[in-house]
Design a protein around this motif. Structure first.
Motif: not given
Length: 121
Positions: A61-88
């Motif tokens: 359903a979200a191949p682009e986002f899954a690819a971002v997470i996988e790429h982050f895992r390859q670079i950092t060895d951490v298989p998660v990303v933090l999803n937080t609010s975007f506001n200022d």
């Protein structure tokens, strides 16, 4: 949108929304304060009561986002990303125009909207 969750590649289920209770973070068990071991790399996404609002990402359903997470895992060895609010100092961003205005007003280095990447000059 779920705020403050941890996105991990996995099944089609999306948990951790504001209506669901926090779940124990199996990847981040409690660490005694006197332990000589360092905390796991995902310790920063675990609440003080050792729970986390975990969200899974359906690769189909979200191949682009899954690819971002996988790429982050390859670079950092951490298989998660933090999803937080975007506001200022205002309500959460809800439109692309609002995102661009908020980006200009805050201290972010880059902004990704869909297929577009906006960086500071």
């Amino acid at each position: 949108m779920v705020v403050g969750g941890v996105a991990v590649p996995g099944s089609a289920h999306v948990g951790g929304d504001s209506a669901s209770p926090p779940t124990r973070c199996a990847a981040c068990p409690p660490w005694p304060g006197t332990s000589p071991r360092p905390p796991p790399p995902t310790a920063g996404v675990v609440h003080v009561d050792h729970t986390a609002r975990v969200q899974t990402v359906d690769r189909a359903a979200a191949p682009e986002f899954a690819a971002v997470i996988e790429h982050f895992r390859q670079i950092t060895d951490v298989p998660v990303v933090l999803n937080t609010s975007f506001n200022d100092q205002e309500p959460i961003v809800e439109t692309s125009a609002h995102a661009l205005a908020t980006f200009q007003a805050c201290d972010l280095d880059a902004l990704c909207i869909g297929d577009y990447l906006v960086e500071r000059a």
